[in-house]
Design an enzyme around this catalytic site. Sequence first.
Site, PDB file in Angstrom:
ATOM      1  N   ARG A 186       7.197  -6.828   7.851  1.00 16.79           N
ATOM      2  CA  ARG A 186       6.761  -5.980   6.729  1.00 16.79           C
ATOM      3  C   ARG A 186       7.688  -4.781   6.583  1.00 16.79           C
ATOM      4  NH1 ARG A 186       0.732  -4.390   7.415  1.00 16.79           N
ATOM      5  NH2 ARG A 186       1.035  -3.496   5.346  1.00 16.79           N
ATOM      6  N   HIS A 227      -3.027   6.551   6.460  1.00 19.40           N
ATOM      7  CA  HIS A 227      -2.994   5.315   7.268  1.00 19.40           C
ATOM      8  C   HIS A 227      -1.699   5.160   8.055  1.00 19.40           C
ATOM      9  CE1 HIS A 227      -6.214   3.362   4.422  1.00 19.40           C
ATOM     10  NE2 HIS A 227      -6.687   4.336   5.155  1.00 19.40           N
ATOM     11  N   ASN A 264      -5.580   2.517 -13.071  1.00 16.72           N
ATOM     12  CA  ASN A 264      -5.723   1.212 -12.422  1.00 16.72           C
ATOM     13  C   ASN A 264      -5.972   0.186 -13.522  1.00 16.72           C
ATOM     14  OD1 ASN A 264      -6.649  -1.047 -10.858  1.00 16.72           O
ATOM     15  ND2 ASN A 264      -7.214   0.376  -9.224  1.00 16.72           N
ATOM     16  N   PRO A 265      -5.193  -0.895 -13.556  1.00 21.60           N
ATOM     17  CA  PRO A 265      -5.415  -1.896 -14.606  1.00 21.60           C
ATOM     18  C   PRO A 265      -6.777  -2.569 -14.490  1.00 21.60           C
ATOM     19  CG  PRO A 265      -3.473  -2.459 -13.252  1.00 21.60           C
ATOM     20  CD  PRO A 265      -4.069  -1.218 -12.671  1.00 21.60           C
TER      21      PRO A 265
HETATM   22  P1  NAD Z   1      -6.219  -1.155  -2.446  1.00 19.43           P
HETATM   23  O1  NAD Z   1      -7.574  -1.336  -1.883  1.00 19.43           O
HETATM   24  O2  NAD Z   1      -5.661   0.205  -2.508  1.00 19.43           O
HETATM   25  O3  NAD Z   1      -6.219  -1.933  -3.907  1.00 19.43           O
HETATM   26  C1  NAD Z   1      -5.096  -2.074  -4.752  1.00 19.43           C
HETATM   27  C2  NAD Z   1      -5.492  -1.620  -6.164  1.00 19.43           C
HETATM   28  O4  NAD Z   1      -4.317  -1.472  -6.946  1.00 19.43           O
HETATM   29  C3  NAD Z   1      -6.409  -2.594  -6.907  1.00 19.43           C
HETATM   30  O5  NAD Z   1      -7.559  -1.893  -7.368  1.00 19.43           O
HETATM   31  C4  NAD Z   1      -5.545  -3.061  -8.101  1.00 19.43           C
HETATM   32  O6  NAD Z   1      -6.310  -3.259  -9.285  1.00 19.43           O
HETATM   33  C5  NAD Z   1      -4.586  -1.912  -8.271  1.00 19.43           C
HETATM   34  N1  NAD Z   1      -3.291  -2.249  -8.880  1.00 19.43           N
HETATM   35  C6  NAD Z   1      -2.620  -3.419  -8.818  1.00 19.43           C
HETATM   36  N2  NAD Z   1      -1.448  -3.314  -9.492  1.00 19.43           N
HETATM   37  C7  NAD Z   1      -1.378  -2.047  -9.962  1.00 19.43           C
HETATM   38  C8  NAD Z   1      -0.407  -1.328 -10.728  1.00 19.43           C
HETATM   39  N3  NAD Z   1       0.738  -1.907 -11.125  1.00 19.43           N
HETATM   40  N4  NAD Z   1      -0.647  -0.033 -11.039  1.00 19.43           N
HETATM   41  C9  NAD Z   1      -1.803   0.558 -10.647  1.00 19.43           C
HETATM   42  N5  NAD Z   1      -2.760  -0.079  -9.926  1.00 19.43           N
HETATM   43  C10 NAD Z   1      -2.549  -1.364  -9.590  1.00 19.43           C
HETATM   44  O7  NAD Z   1      -5.126  -1.891  -1.673  1.00 19.43           O
HETATM   45  P2  NAD Z   1      -5.171  -3.109  -0.659  1.00 19.43           P
HETATM   46  O8  NAD Z   1      -3.986  -3.898  -0.932  1.00 19.43           O
HETATM   47  O9  NAD Z   1      -6.530  -3.737  -0.700  1.00 19.43           O
HETATM   48  O10 NAD Z   1      -4.925  -2.332   0.715  1.00 19.43           O
HETATM   49  C11 NAD Z   1      -5.878  -1.742   1.564  1.00 19.43           C
HETATM   50  C12 NAD Z   1      -5.120  -0.907   2.616  1.00 19.43           C
HETATM   51  O11 NAD Z   1      -4.086  -1.698   3.219  1.00 19.43           O
HETATM   52  C13 NAD Z   1      -4.374   0.269   2.044  1.00 19.43           C
HETATM   53  O12 NAD Z   1      -5.194   1.374   1.946  1.00 19.43           O
HETATM   54  C14 NAD Z   1      -3.181   0.420   3.008  1.00 19.43           C
HETATM   55  O13 NAD Z   1      -3.492   1.178   4.142  1.00 19.43           O
HETATM   56  C15 NAD Z   1      -2.876  -0.975   3.422  1.00 19.43           C
HETATM   57  N6  NAD Z   1      -1.749  -1.503   2.617  1.00 19.43           N
HETATM   58  C16 NAD Z   1      -0.665  -0.714   2.306  1.00 19.43           C
HETATM   59  C17 NAD Z   1       0.388  -1.211   1.520  1.00 19.43           C
HETATM   60  C18 NAD Z   1       1.575  -0.340   1.193  1.00 19.43           C
HETATM   61  O14 NAD Z   1       1.856   0.594   1.926  1.00 19.43           O
HETATM   62  N7  NAD Z   1       2.277  -0.592   0.073  1.00 19.43           N
HETATM   63  C19 NAD Z   1       0.324  -2.503   1.048  1.00 19.43           C
HETATM   64  C20 NAD Z   1      -0.788  -3.297   1.394  1.00 19.43           C
HETATM   65  C21 NAD Z   1      -1.809  -2.767   2.165  1.00 19.43           C
END
Ligand code: NAD
Length: 243
Positions: free
Chosen positions: A69, A119, A213-214
């Site tokens: 990752r 996190h 958020n979409p």
């Molecule tokens: P999350 O619970 O924060 O959900 C993701 C949200 O993003 C959804 O509600 C979705 O509708 C929304 N979304 C999708 N595309 C979007 C866009 N283009 N613009 C705006 N909103 C959009 O995330 P998760 O994946 O369920 O992760 C839970 C936890 O896992 C996180 O809090 C984090 O600690 C970890 N995580 C981190 C990363 C990272 O650092 N990028 C990635 C995956 C998981």
Amino acid sequence: MMLERARQRLRSAQRVVVMTGAGISAESGIPTFRAAQTGHWARFRPEDLASPDAYRRDPETVWAWYAGRCRGVQAAQPNPGHLAMAELERRQGKGFLLVTQNVDGLHQRAGSRRPAELHGNLTRARCESCGLKQPLNAQEPFTPPSCPHCGTVMRPDVVWFGERLPPLALAQAEAAFSSAHIALVIGTSSLVEPAASLALLTLDTGGTVIEINPEPTPLTPLATFSLPMSASRALPALLEGWS
Ligand code: NAD
Ligand code: ZN
């Protein structure tokens, strides 16, 4: 129009707090948690990799997942949503805090200076014995790093299921949400505590909550403005026309 009214409110706000989730990094090609379980990793549930028990049982496997990752986020680039948040921090000066649930470090690479990382960050390793943190070298062939200070094998600097959030980052976030004129909540499903209830602190003290958020979330009916847009479109649009 909702976007225009939200933009005007943001423009005149003295204290602004931002919370970001995996959605802001989706457009940089970083998969959300469950989407990251592909190929070889499809055999595992996130709970079976991101927990202290999993790490005690099989540190090699857990490290291999995080190293992969880490290489993924290092190959990705910040998108216009991350860049807009760095720009907002520059404009606001002191009355600003960026809080993130993301562990990808893309906010810092976009120029954000002091995000409160709830996190942790998977581009860092941490020593459980002496607390030392250092950037992770995830290049292959990968071996888990040893602490340069005390020699202990280090762990990923992330918060696992069942672990407490970093107290300082959490306290900073609570203080900022309680006193913010505007809270922007971006790309988070608003399901996981305590992130989910932080925005309520802002509403309780008379502040404005703008959700981006979409998809609808439990916060959508409560938010002052809800913009059903992607972060990379909505955030530059919110800052447009300021000088
Ligand atoms: P999350 O619970 O924060 O959900 C993701 C949200 O993003 C959804 O509600 C979705 O509708 C929304 N979304 C999708 N595309 C979007 C866009 N283009 N613009 C705006 N909103 C959009 O995330 P998760 O994946 O369920 O992760 C839970 C936890 O896992 C996180 O809090 C984090 O600690 C970890 N995580 C981190 C990363 C990272 O650092 N990028 C990635 C995956 C998981
Ligand atoms: Zn150490």
